[in-house]
Enzyme design. Structure first.
Site, mmCIF file in Angstrom:
data_model
loop_
_atom_site.group_PDB
_atom_site.id
_atom_site.type_symbol
_atom_site.label_atom_id
_atom_site.label_comp_id
_atom_site.label_asym_id
_atom_site.label_seq_id
_atom_site.Cartn_x
_atom_site.Cartn_y
_atom_site.Cartn_z
ATOM 1 N N ASP A 46 -6.976 -3.843 7.999
ATOM 2 C CA ASP A 46 -6.351 -4.865 7.156
ATOM 3 C C ASP A 46 -5.796 -6.035 7.959
ATOM 4 O OD1 ASP A 46 -4.962 -2.560 4.678
ATOM 5 O OD2 ASP A 46 -6.995 -3.271 5.073
ATOM 6 N N ASN A 96 0.806 -1.224 0.000
ATOM 7 C CA ASN A 96 0.000 0.000 0.000
ATOM 8 C C ASN A 96 0.837 1.270 0.000
ATOM 9 O OD1 ASN A 96 -2.201 -1.599 -0.159
ATOM 10 N ND2 ASN A 96 -2.803 -1.393 1.987
ATOM 11 N N ARG A 130 -16.997 1.499 -1.710
ATOM 12 C CA ARG A 130 -15.751 2.242 -1.903
ATOM 13 C C ARG A 130 -15.907 3.419 -2.868
ATOM 14 N NH1 ARG A 130 -10.839 -1.822 -1.660
ATOM 15 N NH2 ARG A 130 -9.871 -0.018 -0.682
#
Ligand code: EPZ
Length: 422
Positions: free
Chosen positions: A308, A23, A123
């Site tokens: 996560d 990420n 999202r």
């Protein structure tokens, strides 16, 4: 499609190398668009998401050369850049939307497909749109694409986000580096990947302060130059592998692990009865004394408990002594691993954003289905300690965020293998 077979095989021991952060890399790569000079990333993870971002950047006209088996990404965008991020690529990976800010800053316009929903939630991109509009962009949605333009270029602004969105913070940060004047982003995300991006942008000549706090100040500059930057350690991969000895017993050293990247997670491990010790090369993890204790978890933006790692933590708590309550506050549908864990004998009640896990003595191996990246690895973790064999299907989800997972786990004593799909 490939499957991964894993069989409970007792305590683990040895060392696991932790790779660069997916990420962080996914936001560092689009930053190459901000300069005509080369940007080289080292310590890059070898993942399918990185290959997807490479394909996207190449479709925009960026030269991307993968060296050292993918650990080094040499990028250059000195040629003609086309500002269209195509749906076919963007729908595969939401992080493709991180080219929006850099394209606007570089070219003054961009056409980026809306990513569409994914397994864990709708999202939307409203926070990105509000943030870039504050910098002077005009953005409208036509046929599934965001059409963004600026008249006279981006201008510095003070903007407060309604929620500390990671991606929106990254898009604003990259765009503001080349905006005219000063920008201040309030309620900014504070994740380590934001700090890594800001560190890289400063190496490129950007003037940024406050990254890692809720208020980031950017002084726009006329141009940025090239740089070389190492991708920060992946705190989610780190937390994932820390859970392996916590679930199976034994002792494992995670090489490259840093306690500051996983402080909230370590607090929960400590409460659950897992010891974490800093070593010169990383973090060593072991069960403190026998059975894991139940703990409650609430996912929050950094520095809170990371969403996560929620699925992976649930795998640990399935065999804890007592009842654990996990509250998922970041995504609206991030408990899809629960029904799969229940196939292995876990006792989980899901009500909206809350999962109540009642620990059982031991899980039993079963065929299970991966539904999203972090859910897939939670099933592997559960299988490591389960009685018998667990077969995880749809492991392409796994390969998006974990390089060579079966190799890394085999090296510390796990009984795990990948069977190529038919
Ligand atoms: C980043 O996604 C990560 N991905 C995610 O990791 C991570 O789960 C997430 O941050 C939260 O930490 C990358 O960095 C590539 P957000 P991002 O914008 O930026 C809502 C993984 O497993 N939202 O902070 O997309 C959104 O729907 C992935 O590696 C809006 O409503 O996360 C979500 O509910 C999964 N409107 C919440 O905010 C917006 O415009 C957090 O999203 C943007 C977001």
């Amino acid at each position: 499609m490939d499957q991964i077979m894993v069989t409970g095989n007792g305590p683990l021991s040895g060392q696991v190398p932790i790779a660069g952060a997916k990420n962080a890399c996914l936001t560092l790569m689009p930053a190459t668009l901000l300069s005509e000079e080369p940007l080289t990333l080292t310590n890059a993870p070898r993942l399918s998401d990185i290959r997807t971002m490479t394909t996207l950047l190449q479709s925009l006209g960026v030269e991307v050369t993968s060296l050292q088996g993918g650990k080094v990404l040499a990028m250059a965008s000195h040629g003609t850049i086309t500002p269209v991020a195509d749906y076919d690529i963007v729908r595969k990976m939401r992080a493709s939307n991180l080219v929006l800010g850099p394209l606007l800053a570089r070219l003054g316009h961009a056409v980026v497909s809306l990513p569409g929903g994914c397994a864990i939630g709708a999202r939307p991109m409203d926070i990105h749109i509000d943030a870039l509009t504050a910098l002077g962009a005009e953005i409208d949605l036509r046929e599934g694409y965001l059409h963004a333009t600026t008249k006279g270029g981006l201008r510095g602004a003070v903007h407060e986000m309604r929620f500390a969105s990671v991606g929106a913070t990254e898009n604003f940060l990259m765009a503001a580096t080349l905006a005219k004047g000063t920008s201040v982003l309030k309620n900014a995300a504070r994740e380590p990947e934001i700090v890594d991006l800001a560190t890289c942008l400063r190496k490129m000549g950007a003037q940024i302060a406050g990254d890692g706090t809720g208020t980031i100040e950017i002084q726009g500059v006329d141009r940025l130059h090239g740089a070389t930057h190492p991708v920060v350690t992946d705190r989610i991969e780190l937390g994932t592998y820390m859970l392996a000895p916590a679930i199976c017993g034994g002792e494992v050293e995670c090489l490259g692990g840093r306690i500051d990247l996983v402080a909230a997670f370590c607090e929960k491990l400590d409460a659950a009865g897992v010891s974490v010790t800093e070593t010169p090369r990383g973090l060593t993890v072991a069960q403190k004394n026998g059975r894991i204790r139940a703990v409650d978890v609430v996912t929050e933006p950094f520095p809170g408990f990371p969403t996560d790692l929620q699925a992976q933590m649930m795998a640990l708590l399935c065999t804890a002594d007592g009842v654990s309550v996990l509250e998922e506050r970041i995504f609206e549908n991030r408990f899809m691993h629960a029904p799969e864990l229940m196939r292995m004998g876990a006792r989980i009640e899901v009500q909206g954003g809350t999962a109540r896990v009642t620990g059982v003595d031991r899980l039993k191996g079963a065929p299970v289905m991966a539904t999203d990246l972090r859910a897939s690895v939670s099933l592997i973790l559960a299988g490591l300690a389960a009685q018998g064999e667990t077969v995880v299907s749809r492991v392409y989800h796994l390969d998006r965020g974990y390089e060579r997972v079966e190799e890394k786990l085999s090296a510390i004593g796990a009984k795990i293998e990948r069977v190529s799909g038919k």
